[in-house]
Design a protein around this motif. Structure first.
Motif, PDB file in Angstrom:
ATOM      1  N   VAL A  13     -36.186 -13.137  20.278  1.00  0.00           N
ATOM      2  CA  VAL A  13     -36.297 -13.944  21.492  1.00  0.00           C
ATOM      3  C   VAL A  13     -36.684 -15.376  21.146  1.00  0.00           C
ATOM      4  O   VAL A  13     -36.107 -16.345  21.653  1.00  0.00           O
ATOM      5  N   LEU A  14     -37.667 -15.523  20.270  1.00  0.00           N
ATOM      6  CA  LEU A  14     -38.114 -16.860  19.880  1.00  0.00           C
ATOM      7  C   LEU A  14     -37.021 -17.611  19.124  1.00  0.00           C
ATOM      8  O   LEU A  14     -36.877 -18.823  19.262  1.00  0.00           O
ATOM      9  N   SER A  15     -36.243 -16.879  18.333  1.00  0.00           N
ATOM     10  CA  SER A  15     -35.154 -17.521  17.587  1.00  0.00           C
ATOM     11  C   SER A  15     -34.098 -18.069  18.525  1.00  0.00           C
ATOM     12  O   SER A  15     -33.497 -19.111  18.261  1.00  0.00           O
ATOM     13  N   GLN A  16     -33.866 -17.355  19.635  1.00  0.00           N
ATOM     14  CA  GLN A  16     -32.902 -17.838  20.620  1.00  0.00           C
ATOM     15  C   GLN A  16     -33.449 -19.055  21.367  1.00  0.00           C
ATOM     16  O   GLN A  16     -32.706 -19.993  21.676  1.00  0.00           O
ATOM     17  N   LEU A  21     -36.219 -22.065  14.459  1.00  0.00           N
ATOM     18  CA  LEU A  21     -37.065 -21.021  13.895  1.00  0.00           C
ATOM     19  C   LEU A  21     -36.263 -20.141  12.951  1.00  0.00           C
ATOM     20  O   LEU A  21     -36.668 -19.883  11.818  1.00  0.00           O
ATOM     21  N   SER A  22     -35.083 -19.693  13.407  1.00  0.00           N
ATOM     22  CA  SER A  22     -34.259 -18.832  12.566  1.00  0.00           C
ATOM     23  C   SER A  22     -33.672 -19.600  11.389  1.00  0.00           C
ATOM     24  O   SER A  22     -33.517 -19.059  10.293  1.00  0.00           O
ATOM     25  N   SER A  23     -33.357 -20.865  11.603  1.00  0.00           N
ATOM     26  CA  SER A  23     -32.813 -21.652  10.501  1.00  0.00           C
ATOM     27  C   SER A  23     -33.863 -21.904   9.431  1.00  0.00           C
ATOM     28  O   SER A  23     -33.577 -21.909   8.239  1.00  0.00           O
ATOM     29  N   SER A  24     -35.121 -22.084   9.878  1.00  0.00           N
ATOM     30  CA  SER A  24     -36.184 -22.314   8.892  1.00  0.00           C
ATOM     31  C   SER A  24     -36.473 -21.064   8.091  1.00  0.00           C
ATOM     32  O   SER A  24     -36.872 -21.129   6.939  1.00  0.00           O
ATOM     33  N   SER A  25     -36.257 -19.877   8.712  1.00  0.00           N
ATOM     34  CA  SER A  25     -36.530 -18.633   7.992  1.00  0.00           C
ATOM     35  C   SER A  25     -35.535 -18.397   6.872  1.00  0.00           C
ATOM     36  O   SER A  25     -35.827 -17.710   5.903  1.00  0.00           O
ATOM     37  N   SER A 274     -41.068 -10.795  32.513  1.00  0.00           N
ATOM     38  CA  SER A 274     -40.411 -12.027  32.938  1.00  0.00           C
ATOM     39  C   SER A 274     -40.521 -13.050  31.821  1.00  0.00           C
ATOM     40  O   SER A 274     -41.441 -13.026  31.023  1.00  0.00           O
ATOM     41  N   MET A 275     -39.563 -13.943  31.761  1.00  0.00           N
ATOM     42  CA  MET A 275     -39.553 -14.917  30.686  1.00  0.00           C
ATOM     43  C   MET A 275     -39.045 -16.247  31.228  1.00  0.00           C
ATOM     44  O   MET A 275     -38.082 -16.283  31.973  1.00  0.00           O
ATOM     45  N   PHE A 276     -39.704 -17.293  30.883  1.00  0.00           N
ATOM     46  CA  PHE A 276     -39.224 -18.593  31.318  1.00  0.00           C
ATOM     47  C   PHE A 276     -39.647 -19.665  30.324  1.00  0.00           C
ATOM     48  O   PHE A 276     -40.583 -19.485  29.555  1.00  0.00           O
ATOM     49  N   LEU A 277     -38.921 -20.779  30.339  1.00  0.00           N
ATOM     50  CA  LEU A 277     -39.188 -21.883  29.432  1.00  0.00           C
ATOM     51  C   LEU A 277     -39.632 -23.082  30.246  1.00  0.00           C
ATOM     52  O   LEU A 277     -38.966 -23.511  31.157  1.00  0.00           O
TER      53      LEU A 277
END
Length: 284
Positions: A13-16, A21-25, A274-277
């Motif tokens: 979820v955080l990578s999306q 985040l995913s690129s740094s990993s 629930s999820m929001f930005l």
């Protein structure tokens, strides 16, 4: 529903939300001098997930905020947890079972819903303080019970309890081992990077066990002097909800945001999805 699976789901979820985040990993440490970091906050099971995420990906966590999470449980909290498992493992008989003409699927459905209602009542009574519950109309509490029983499954909740609440300190996902792993990692333990709070009326943990978790995370010895965990009055296990209902606006901001500056953060909690930005990233 294991903590290992929950950690990976949270990472996805955080990578999306934050592609870097995913690129740094996937980057080498030499090319990644300033990896992206998020603030992670959670209460109860959400706190265990936050703890598990930080122990697995310490390089991606800037600040860790835990509510109602401890190193272990006392005898009373262990009995509460066992009672929930027993209710869900052995659903009570219903009047439908006495009617041989009813379909077995209907019988099973009725049994499951009765077990979920029993669990929901017990969970609410042990999660919220008497101050909080007594200030709510009984019809509201009944609505919550119905919502929990309708939006969950008996085996789903049972699996969650069995797979995420280990009391075996040899289990790598036990809170003690996750805290030790965080302490031994490269997690940034600067001042304010770890915050732990609890409710004064929390029946699922004790101040002694919360302090023990804090000491493990900070690498302190038993006699070391550290700032004690924040304890909120008139709150049970569900501190964020209890504070919002009973405390001042200043206290509400303190519990929800004291570790999260405008930027990137994550919030984890049980029973809500629930999820929001916004200025912060909240997963609840």
């Amino acid at each position: 529903v294991s903590l290992a699976v929950q950690v990976q789901q949270l990472y996805n979820v955080l990578s999306q939300a934050f592609p870097s985040l995913s690129s740094s990993s996937s980057s080498s440490s030499a090319d990644n001098d300033d990896p992206i970091a998020v603030d992670v906050a959670g209460f109860s099971l959400g706190g265990r997930i936050a703890l598990a995420f930080t122990s697995t990906y310490p390089q991606y966590v800037r600040k860790l905020h835990l509510t109602g999470v401890s190193a272990g449980r006392d005898a009373y909290a262990s009995l509460i947890l066992q009672s929930w498992k027993d209710v869900l493992q052995h659903p009570p008989p219903s009047s439908l079972a006495q009617n041989q003409n009813n379909n077995d699927n209907n019988n099973n459905h009725a049994h499951d819903k009765m077990a979920l209602k029993s669990f929901a009542w017990s969970a609410l009574l042990h999660t919220y303080s008497s101050t909080f519950l007594s200030s709510r109309p009984s019809s509201m509490i009944q609505t919550w019970v119905e919502h929990i029983s309708q939006s969950n499954t008996r085996m789903g909740i049972l699996s969650l309890l069995e797979q995420t609440h280990s009391q075996d300190e040899n289990d790598e996902w036990h809170n003690v081992n996750m805290a030790n792993k965080i302490h031994q990692s490269n997690y940034n333990r600067s001042k304010g990077s770890i915050q732990i709070v609890m409710g004064q009326d929390d029946q699922m943990t004790t101040l002694k066990e919360v302090q023990r978790l804090q000491q493990l995370l900070l690498g302190c010895h038993e006699n070391d002097v550290v700032q004690p965990p924040k304890v909120y009055e008139n709150c049970g296990h569900a501190v964020p909800i209890g504070v919002k209902a009973t405390a001042t606006e200043e206290s509400q901001h303190s519990i929800l945001y004291q570790t999260t500056n405008p930027g990137k953060s994550c919030w984890s909690s049980p029973f809500f999805s629930s999820m929001f930005l916004h200025t912060r990233f909240l997963l609840s």
